[in-house]
Design a protein around this motif. Structure first.
Motif: not given
Length: 448
Positions: A96-104, A283-293, A307-312
């Motif tokens: 089984t293969r898992d793939r995760s793509l993320s960005g911050t 204090l810092s602001a952040g944006v996160g992006y994640n996609k899993f397959g 589905p891709a998830t985005t966190t602010v």
């Protein structure tokens, strides 16, 4: 630090150099290109300057991306179901293969420690700029001093060689007079002793010349050829302004060593603030992006891509306890500031002392050079009189030799004080922090 010219025992006259030689500006340009001391100072300046973008980076957006790929192997038989709902053993294993793509993306909003570190980096860079400026001014003095040392040493060789011949002639004449019954054996022994003595002085002067040339070559990185010498008619002018206090005040305001010390203390103050600010929240602001397959070859048809998830959001960090690290860093920063303040005060006092000292040396040097010149003229007349008296028997050989030594000493003093007077004028401007390449060009204009 006071720079002294090469001490020389016997300098009796200035012999002209043949042809067209190198001048002071030639030596300076070679030194700028090849001097390792200046090159080190420049590299250090560039090194510290890079601390500014390093400190600024903590206040700029931070972007990162990640890709994670996992493969899970399973052993034994695989099982699945047929169309009637019965379990079917397919045999073998699978994976089984898992793939995760993320960005911050994050952006600091409040970070007082980072702001203080940036100001400290700017101050440290300014300090290093002044340190490099001081190194450049020091190069002017080092080149001029080494250049003059070669001239003084060359004069010593030329004049000692000339007086070696003169002593040899005196020895030969005394030997002839002794054979003719006109001189005593003691006169022959004495003239021989002085001839051999000046011969040893000439050999010593040659060694001094070799070392002086190597010293100049050490700065310029190039072989030293024939150098132009200092002309006889030097302008004997007092410093402008003709006031010691004005030079001291200038030193305290524009001396690059003092300015570097002030910037260093300023950087230390900012570092103290940065250390103390580590107690404060950030204090810092952040944006996160994640996609899993995920997909599997053991169970066809089970592949899934979520589905891709985005966190602010905002992140507030409140430091509570770090084992005493922050407190110790604050104390370290304070102690470093106090140490640099003490160094700055020492530099201020030294600069004031140097400015006052070199002002007095330049002012007194005018009279000193005039006195030495008059002493040379008087010694020449005295020697001529002694030689004439010895020829007719009214003066002893001892008096003649003493007159030669006196002339040698006063001409040696005259040569040294002339070169030292010019060098002291450069040192005075260096103490005031106003020395530049135009001053070196002005000295170069005194060569011929």
């Amino acid at each position: 630090m006071r720079v002294k010219l090469l001490p020389v025992l016997l300098l009796l006259a200035v012999a002209p150099f043949p042809g067209h030689g190198e001048d002071l500006m030639d030596a300076y340009h070679q030194a700028v290109a090849n001097d390792p001391v200046l090159a080190t100072a420049n590299a250090q300046r560039l090194l510290v300057a890079e601390g500014v973008p390093v400190a600024r980076s903590a206040l700029l957006p931070q972007l990162s991306a990640g890709l994670e790929l996992d493969q899970i192997h399973s052993g034994g038989n695989s099982q699945t179901t047929d169309g009637n709902g019965n379990i079917v053993n397919t045999g073998g294993g699978g994976h089984t293969r898992d793939r995760s793509l993320s960005g911050t993306l994050s952006q600091p909003i409040i970070n007082l420690s980072a702001f203080a570190n940036l100001r400290a980096a700017h101050a440290a860079s300014d300090a290093q700029d002044q340190t490099y400026r001081a190194a450049l001014q020091n190069l002017y003095v080092r080149v001029a001093s080494a250049y003059f040392n070669v001239l003084v040493a060359q004069d010593s060789v030329d004049i000692n060689s000339a007086y070696e011949n003169a002593y040899k002639q005196e020895y030969d004449q005394t030997s002839t007079r002794f054979k003719n019954g006109l001189a005593m054996a003691a006169d022959v022994a004495q003239s021989k002793a002085y001839y051999l003595y000046i011969k040893s002085q000439r050999i010593s002067a040659q060694d001094q010349l070799k070392d002086a040339r190597r010293a100049l070559e050490q700065i310029t990185g190039q072989p030293v050829g024939t150098l132009k010498k200092l002309r006889d008619d030097l302008p004997m002018q007092p410093p402008k302004p003709d006031d010691a206090k004005a030079w001291v005040d200038a030193a305290l305001k524009t001396n690059p060593v003092i300015l570097a010390g002030r910037y260093t203390v300023s950087a230390d103050e900012h570092k103290v603030s940065a250390a103390r600010a580590q107690h404060l929240p950030t204090l810092s602001a952040g944006v996160g992006y994640n996609k899993f397959g995920q997909w599997s070859n053991a169970m066809p048809g089970t592949s899934a891509y979520g589905p891709a998830t985005t966190t602010v959001g905002l992140t507030l960090t409140v430091p509570l306890f770090s084992g005493g690290l922050t407190h110790a860093q604050v104390k370290q920063a304070i102690y470093q500031r106090d140490a640099d303040q003490g160094t700055l005060e020492s530099q201020r006092r030294q600069a004031a002392r140097d400015a006052n000292n070199y002002f007095n040396l330049v002012v007194d040097g005018i009279e000193q050079v005039d006195s030495a010149r008059g002493s040379v003229e008087a010694a020449k007349k005295s020697l001529a009189s002694m030689r004439a008296g010895y020829a007719i028997g009214t003066q002893s050989l001892t008096n003649v030799v003493f007159a030669i030594q006196t002339l040698a000493n006063v001409q040696s003093q005259y040569t040294v004080v002339r070169h030292q007077f010019i060098l002291n004028k450069l040192l005075l401007k260096q103490a005031a922090g106003t020395l530049d390449v135009q001053d070196l060009q002005a000295v170069n204009g005194l060569l011929q």
